[in-house]
Design a protein around this motif. Structure first.
Motif, PDB file in Angstrom:
ATOM      1  N   TYR A 110      -6.149  24.216  -1.187  1.00 39.82           N
ATOM      2  CA  TYR A 110      -5.999  23.830  -2.400  1.00 39.82           C
ATOM      3  C   TYR A 110      -4.963  22.447  -2.519  1.00 39.82           C
ATOM      4  O   TYR A 110      -4.225  22.712  -1.872  1.00 39.82           O
ATOM      5  CB  TYR A 110      -5.231  24.737  -3.177  1.00 39.82           C
ATOM      6  CG  TYR A 110      -5.131  24.554  -4.699  1.00 39.82           C
ATOM      7  CD1 TYR A 110      -6.362  24.493  -5.440  1.00 39.82           C
ATOM      8  CD2 TYR A 110      -3.626  24.469  -5.318  1.00 39.82           C
ATOM      9  CE1 TYR A 110      -5.821  23.979  -6.894  1.00 39.82           C
ATOM     10  CE2 TYR A 110      -3.664  24.056  -6.606  1.00 39.82           C
ATOM     11  CZ  TYR A 110      -4.865  23.766  -7.481  1.00 39.82           C
ATOM     12  OH  TYR A 110      -4.535  23.626  -8.741  1.00 39.82           O
ATOM     13  N   GLU A 111      -5.154  21.826  -3.404  1.00 39.06           N
ATOM     14  CA  GLU A 111      -4.264  20.572  -3.903  1.00 39.06           C
ATOM     15  C   GLU A 111      -3.948  20.482  -5.205  1.00 39.06           C
ATOM     16  O   GLU A 111      -4.631  20.690  -5.915  1.00 39.06           O
ATOM     17  CB  GLU A 111      -5.032  19.305  -3.266  1.00 39.06           C
ATOM     18  CG  GLU A 111      -4.180  18.109  -2.971  1.00 39.06           C
ATOM     19  CD  GLU A 111      -4.885  16.828  -2.692  1.00 39.06           C
ATOM     20  OE1 GLU A 111      -5.710  17.041  -1.409  1.00 39.06           O
ATOM     21  OE2 GLU A 111      -4.806  15.842  -2.833  1.00 39.06           O
ATOM     22  N   LYS A 112      -2.565  20.643  -5.314  1.00 45.46           N
ATOM     23  CA  LYS A 112      -1.844  21.066  -6.507  1.00 45.46           C
ATOM     24  C   LYS A 112      -1.747  19.778  -7.344  1.00 45.46           C
ATOM     25  O   LYS A 112      -0.771  19.326  -7.887  1.00 45.46           O
ATOM     26  CB  LYS A 112      -0.634  21.339  -6.037  1.00 45.46           C
ATOM     27  CG  LYS A 112       0.128  22.434  -7.078  1.00 45.46           C
ATOM     28  CD  LYS A 112       1.466  22.988  -6.776  1.00 45.46           C
ATOM     29  CE  LYS A 112       2.090  23.506  -7.833  1.00 45.46           C
ATOM     30  NZ  LYS A 112       3.511  24.001  -7.547  1.00 45.46           N
ATOM     31  N   ARG A 113      -3.082  19.343  -7.630  1.00 52.67           N
ATOM     32  CA  ARG A 113      -3.070  18.093  -8.710  1.00 52.67           C
ATOM     33  C   ARG A 113      -4.794  18.219  -9.150  1.00 52.67           C
ATOM     34  O   ARG A 113      -5.498  18.654  -8.641  1.00 52.67           O
ATOM     35  CB  ARG A 113      -2.703  16.731  -8.024  1.00 52.67           C
ATOM     36  CG  ARG A 113      -3.680  16.332  -7.002  1.00 52.67           C
ATOM     37  CD  ARG A 113      -3.323  15.055  -6.265  1.00 52.67           C
ATOM     38  NE  ARG A 113      -4.419  14.929  -5.374  1.00 52.67           N
ATOM     39  CZ  ARG A 113      -5.683  14.219  -5.447  1.00 52.67           C
ATOM     40  NH1 ARG A 113      -6.059  13.630  -6.825  1.00 52.67           N
ATOM     41  NH2 ARG A 113      -6.527  14.026  -4.666  1.00 52.67           N
TER      42      ARG A 113
ATOM     43  N   TRP B  58       6.439  25.190  -3.363  1.00 55.23           N
ATOM     44  CA  TRP B  58       5.100  25.314  -3.849  1.00 55.23           C
ATOM     45  C   TRP B  58       4.691  25.819  -5.355  1.00 55.23           C
ATOM     46  O   TRP B  58       4.052  25.634  -5.900  1.00 55.23           O
ATOM     47  CB  TRP B  58       4.261  26.118  -2.634  1.00 55.23           C
ATOM     48  CG  TRP B  58       2.710  26.134  -2.781  1.00 55.23           C
ATOM     49  CD1 TRP B  58       2.065  27.469  -3.152  1.00 55.23           C
ATOM     50  CD2 TRP B  58       1.665  25.345  -2.665  1.00 55.23           C
ATOM     51  NE1 TRP B  58       0.811  27.196  -3.031  1.00 55.23           N
ATOM     52  CE2 TRP B  58       0.567  25.953  -2.998  1.00 55.23           C
ATOM     53  CE3 TRP B  58       1.714  24.107  -2.699  1.00 55.23           C
ATOM     54  CZ2 TRP B  58      -0.577  25.227  -2.987  1.00 55.23           C
ATOM     55  CZ3 TRP B  58       0.388  23.431  -2.531  1.00 55.23           C
ATOM     56  CH2 TRP B  58      -0.753  24.100  -2.618  1.00 55.23           C
TER      57      TRP B  58
ATOM     58  N   LEU C  82       2.445  19.115  -2.840  1.00 54.88           N
ATOM     59  CA  LEU C  82       1.104  19.103  -3.519  1.00 54.88           C
ATOM     60  C   LEU C  82      -0.100  19.603  -2.512  1.00 54.88           C
ATOM     61  O   LEU C  82      -1.108  20.224  -2.931  1.00 54.88           O
ATOM     62  CB  LEU C  82       0.577  17.540  -3.792  1.00 54.88           C
ATOM     63  CG  LEU C  82       1.273  16.993  -4.811  1.00 54.88           C
ATOM     64  CD1 LEU C  82       0.805  15.224  -4.942  1.00 54.88           C
ATOM     65  CD2 LEU C  82       1.598  17.629  -6.055  1.00 54.88           C
TER      66      LEU C  82
ATOM     67  N   TRP D 138       2.093  23.809 -12.456  1.00 53.50           N
ATOM     68  CA  TRP D 138       0.716  23.773 -11.913  1.00 53.50           C
ATOM     69  C   TRP D 138       0.177  22.620 -12.591  1.00 53.50           C
ATOM     70  O   TRP D 138       0.451  22.229 -13.702  1.00 53.50           O
ATOM     71  CB  TRP D 138       0.027  25.368 -12.032  1.00 53.50           C
ATOM     72  CG  TRP D 138       0.699  25.962 -10.888  1.00 53.50           C
ATOM     73  CD1 TRP D 138       1.539  26.799 -11.298  1.00 53.50           C
ATOM     74  CD2 TRP D 138       0.182  26.288  -9.797  1.00 53.50           C
ATOM     75  NE1 TRP D 138       1.947  27.511 -10.419  1.00 53.50           N
ATOM     76  CE2 TRP D 138       1.168  27.488  -9.151  1.00 53.50           C
ATOM     77  CE3 TRP D 138      -0.834  25.892  -8.844  1.00 53.50           C
ATOM     78  CZ2 TRP D 138       1.038  27.736  -8.091  1.00 53.50           C
ATOM     79  CZ3 TRP D 138      -0.912  26.307  -7.740  1.00 53.50           C
ATOM     80  CH2 TRP D 138       0.065  27.350  -7.031  1.00 53.50           C
TER      81      TRP D 138
ATOM     82  N   GLY E 254       2.928  19.245 -15.224  1.00 58.20           N
ATOM     83  CA  GLY E 254       2.034  19.090 -14.111  1.00 58.20           C
ATOM     84  C   GLY E 254       1.374  17.755 -13.693  1.00 58.20           C
ATOM     85  O   GLY E 254       1.707  16.830 -14.389  1.00 58.20           O
TER      86      GLY E 254
END
Lengths: 114, 198
Positions: free
Chosen positions: B4-7, A102, A87, A107, A113
């Protein structure tokens, strides 16, 4: 998604109850959804205490709570990256995939997501 | 710098499209009291802020507003995903669609493009913090207005979360204003501008 998850969080983190303080929960007992919810919850706590500490920098109890939650968040992000993909770029090296995961996982605004 | 945090800060899972409501909610992306303006306001004001607590608050709230902008965009994206030309015509979404298809673009509900003229970065901490307190209340009112129009609980849930954050930010800006005033001349707060006068 439990709409009351943040209220539940206050109970589950055991602040002022002495329960599980200092102990990072066992993430291996959680499925992907549960681990993601846990990350969202501890991260929200971190956001909230960060703003509070900005205007109350001498509150030692809040600082202690921040340290505690910060450890929980780091471990949860690391465990999530190992099992399901990163994340954050900082945990991208923890991913077990031989591909650049990644970009492979959905997303956050997409179906599946976070 | 930023990472960036992917959530999302709070999950957005909307299963029913609704282009009518999307055109209203998009105002919190690019409208006068939206999240983009909020973020740019605080992140612009912080450079000349002389008190470290307030610089911290402007940085951290400005950053959180970017996460709110992402949640609003996720809501609009999910409300307009895979629309057919018939659905677009029926719902009044055609004027947006013709310029942007189903992409996200920062505009108000009225169609007015996002503009920096909706906020100020004045270089005086009392002035800027009053602007920030007002901004949080204006955003809260906008969320209240949205909640009166929206019935779908999948949309209401993240909107209620965002509304609640406006109230917490208002509280923190109030504390920031108190911290600033405590350091000024209590008989005349305006005798001296700590962002300019030395």
């Amino acid at each position: 998604m439990n709409p009351n998850m943040y209220q539940n969080m206050n109970r589950n983190t055991g602040r002022n109850t002495g329960q599980n303080m200092g102990q990072v929960p066992d993430h291996s007992m959680m499925n992907r959804r549960q681990l993601m919810d846990h990350i969202n919850q501890v991260s929200f706590v971190i956001n909230e205490i960060t703003l509070y500490l900005d205007t109350h920098p001498c509150d030692t109890e809040a600082l202690e709570y921040f340290r505690e939650m910060s450890r929980h968040r780091s471990q949860a992000l690391k465990d999530y990256a190992e099992s399901y993909g990163p994340l954050t770029v900082d945990t991208a090296a923890d991913s077990c995939s031989d591909r650049w995961s990644w970009i492979n996982e959905p997303w956050p605004w997409q179906e599946g997501g976070c | 710098m930023w990472n960036y945090e992917k959530r999302l800060q709070y999950p957005v899972k909307i299963t029913q499209t609704n282009p009518k409501i999307a055109q209203i909610i998009i105002t919190q992306f690019g409208g006068p009291d939206g999240e983009l303006a909020a973020s740019m306001r605080y992140l612009s004001q912080r450079y000349t802020m002389p008190y470290k607590e307030v610089t911290g608050i402007l940085t951290d709230i400005g950053t959180e507003e970017l996460a709110h902008m992402e949640m609003i965009c996720a809501i609009v994206y999910q409300l307009t995903k895979d629309l057919t030309p018939e659905e677009i015509e029926r719902s009044g979404f055609a004027p947006y669609y013709v310029d942007h298809t189903l992409a996200l673009w920062p505009q108000a509900a009225s169609g007015t493009p996002w503009t920096a003229t909706v906020f100020q970065s004045k270089g005086d901490p009392i002035t800027d913090l009053h602007e920030d307190l007002a901004a949080e209340q204006k955003a809260r009112t906008t969320y209240d207005n949205i909640l009166r129009l929206v019935k779908d609980p999948e949309i209401c849930d993240p909107i209620r979360f965002l509304r609640q954050r406006e109230i917490v930010h208002y509280q923190r800006f109030g504390e920031s204003l108190r911290l600033v005033q405590d350091r000024l001349d209590s008989r005349n707060f305006y005798a001296f501008n700590p962002e300019f006068d030395k």
